[in-house]
Design a protein around this motif. Sequence first.
Motif, PDB file in Angstrom:
ATOM      1  N   PHE A  51     -84.935 -68.918  47.775  1.00 45.40           N
ATOM      2  CA  PHE A  51     -86.216 -68.688  47.556  1.00 45.40           C
ATOM      3  C   PHE A  51     -87.301 -68.685  45.949  1.00 45.40           C
ATOM      4  O   PHE A  51     -86.656 -68.151  45.669  1.00 45.40           O
TER       5      PHE A  51
ATOM      6  N   PHE B  42     -80.397 -62.923  53.404  1.00 48.04           N
ATOM      7  CA  PHE B  42     -81.278 -61.500  52.669  1.00 48.04           C
ATOM      8  C   PHE B  42     -81.483 -60.050  53.616  1.00 48.04           C
ATOM      9  O   PHE B  42     -80.720 -59.386  52.670  1.00 48.04           O
TER      10      PHE B  42
ATOM     11  N   ALA C 176     -83.278 -61.200  44.342  1.00 47.28           N
ATOM     12  CA  ALA C 176     -83.412 -61.860  45.772  1.00 47.28           C
ATOM     13  C   ALA C 176     -85.067 -61.170  46.198  1.00 47.28           C
ATOM     14  O   ALA C 176     -85.866 -61.504  47.236  1.00 47.28           O
TER      15      ALA C 176
ATOM     16  N   THR D  92     -89.079 -56.488  47.852  1.00 43.89           N
ATOM     17  CA  THR D  92     -90.480 -56.330  48.032  1.00 43.89           C
ATOM     18  C   THR D  92     -90.028 -54.183  47.859  1.00 43.89           C
ATOM     19  O   THR D  92     -88.913 -54.417  48.234  1.00 43.89           O
TER      20      THR D  92
ATOM     21  N   ARG E 298     -87.032 -48.527  52.736  1.00 46.87           N
ATOM     22  CA  ARG E 298     -86.141 -49.187  51.341  1.00 46.87           C
ATOM     23  C   ARG E 298     -85.395 -48.478  50.459  1.00 46.87           C
ATOM     24  O   ARG E 298     -84.319 -47.978  50.227  1.00 46.87           O
TER      25      ARG E 298
ATOM     26  N   GLN F  11     -97.719 -61.755  49.565  1.00 51.83           N
ATOM     27  CA  GLN F  11     -97.461 -62.393  51.523  1.00 51.83           C
ATOM     28  C   GLN F  11     -98.755 -63.109  51.636  1.00 51.83           C
ATOM     29  O   GLN F  11     -99.967 -63.222  51.653  1.00 51.83           O
TER      30      GLN F  11
ATOM     31  N   GLN G 128     -88.669 -65.186  57.926  1.00 51.77           N
ATOM     32  CA  GLN G 128     -87.251 -64.577  57.415  1.00 51.77           C
ATOM     33  C   GLN G 128     -86.844 -63.716  57.690  1.00 51.77           C
ATOM     34  O   GLN G 128     -87.786 -63.182  57.446  1.00 51.77           O
TER      35      GLN G 128
ATOM     36  N   GLY H  19     -85.280 -60.223  58.142  1.00 50.35           N
ATOM     37  CA  GLY H  19     -85.714 -59.083  57.467  1.00 50.35           C
ATOM     38  C   GLY H  19     -86.446 -58.714  56.055  1.00 50.35           C
ATOM     39  O   GLY H  19     -86.334 -57.924  55.216  1.00 50.35           O
ATOM     40  N   THR H  20     -87.043 -59.431  56.583  1.00 47.13           N
ATOM     41  CA  THR H  20     -88.475 -59.277  54.726  1.00 47.13           C
ATOM     42  C   THR H  20     -89.560 -58.604  55.285  1.00 47.13           C
ATOM     43  O   THR H  20     -89.301 -58.145  56.151  1.00 47.13           O
TER      44      THR H  20
ATOM     45  N   ASP I 293     -93.377 -65.207  50.842  1.00 47.18           N
ATOM     46  CA  ASP I 293     -94.078 -64.808  49.397  1.00 47.18           C
ATOM     47  C   ASP I 293     -95.126 -66.257  49.311  1.00 47.18           C
ATOM     48  O   ASP I 293     -94.489 -67.325  49.019  1.00 47.18           O
TER      49      ASP I 293
ATOM     50  N   GLU J 147     -97.379 -57.194  47.092  1.00 50.44           N
ATOM     51  CA  GLU J 147     -96.183 -55.715  46.959  1.00 50.44           C
ATOM     52  C   GLU J 147     -95.683 -56.660  45.199  1.00 50.44           C
ATOM     53  O   GLU J 147     -96.003 -57.555  44.556  1.00 50.44           O
TER      54      GLU J 147
ATOM     55  N   TYR K 124     -92.178 -56.783  43.057  1.00 52.01           N
ATOM     56  CA  TYR K 124     -90.654 -56.570  43.119  1.00 52.01           C
ATOM     57  C   TYR K 124     -89.790 -55.600  41.936  1.00 52.01           C
ATOM     58  O   TYR K 124     -90.412 -55.560  41.228  1.00 52.01           O
TER      59      TYR K 124
END
Length: 286
Positions: free
Chosen positions: A77, A115, A132, A135, A140, A155, A179, A181-182, A221, A245, A247
Amino acid sequence: MKKALSLMTAAALVLSLAACGSTASSAASSEAASPEAASSDAASSEAASSEAASETETAELSTVEPGKLIMSTNAAFPPYEMTTDSGEFEGIDIETAQAIADKLGLELQIDDMDFDAALLAVQQGKADMVMAGVTVTDERQNVMDFTDSYATGIQSIIVKEDSDIASVDDLAGKKIGTQRGTTGYLYCSDDFGDENVVAYDNGLTAVQMLNNGQVDCVVIDNAPAKEFIAANPGLKLLDTAYVEESYAIGVGKGNTELKDAINTALEELKADGTLQAIVDKYITAE
Ligand code: GLN
């Protein structure tokens, strides 16, 4: 490093004194038995007087493996985390994590994985933190805690140079590469239907599939998007932001001590310009 060890020595001395004068058997005294830690009382008392607050913090931090700060990540990444030709980890997150570990007096260990696995590792107590380009999202936040934000991401949409996709609205009915799980995957499957979104192991694979014509675009991203475009002639980044977003670093749910300690370290790294210097090393201003 030396300072960190002497902080640990001070803590170890306090602990071994507390342990009824017995010095031989406790874990704390075995820390103190390392040659560097045994260096001098002067170092300990200096640490005790000038850094009393952070000493307390450091002494109380318990991590997955004592003395280590285990970071789970996905080193595919760029420019946040990637590997050099010789297999070393580098990137904004890697250097920031190292600076945090130094401040906490812990040895940084980097565990590289997909990820989605990196997110799970902190939830399962296998890693102390996930860093990683993660976001912060409500979902989460239900399963892990986040530090203060240290960067922003957008994004973005990568297409072939001759694509008829010009904006987010044109994504309807197209095959979208992401990707697994993103947030890119989550937003696209919500907005355009799961059946139209393909989840690859990592961003580079998604970009290769765009090159091969397997998908019509890639949503990822913006910072890695720019790197992938630079390395792949014939692709372009649309001048349109899909989602903006923040991080942050994810820690185990309820691990307030580690979260607070990382936040203090982050604050210092922001205030003294270290964080900006790390970012500037990897991202050239436009
Ligand atoms: N920022 C995105 C997310 O958190 C992607 C992160 C990544 O692919 N490393 O889902």
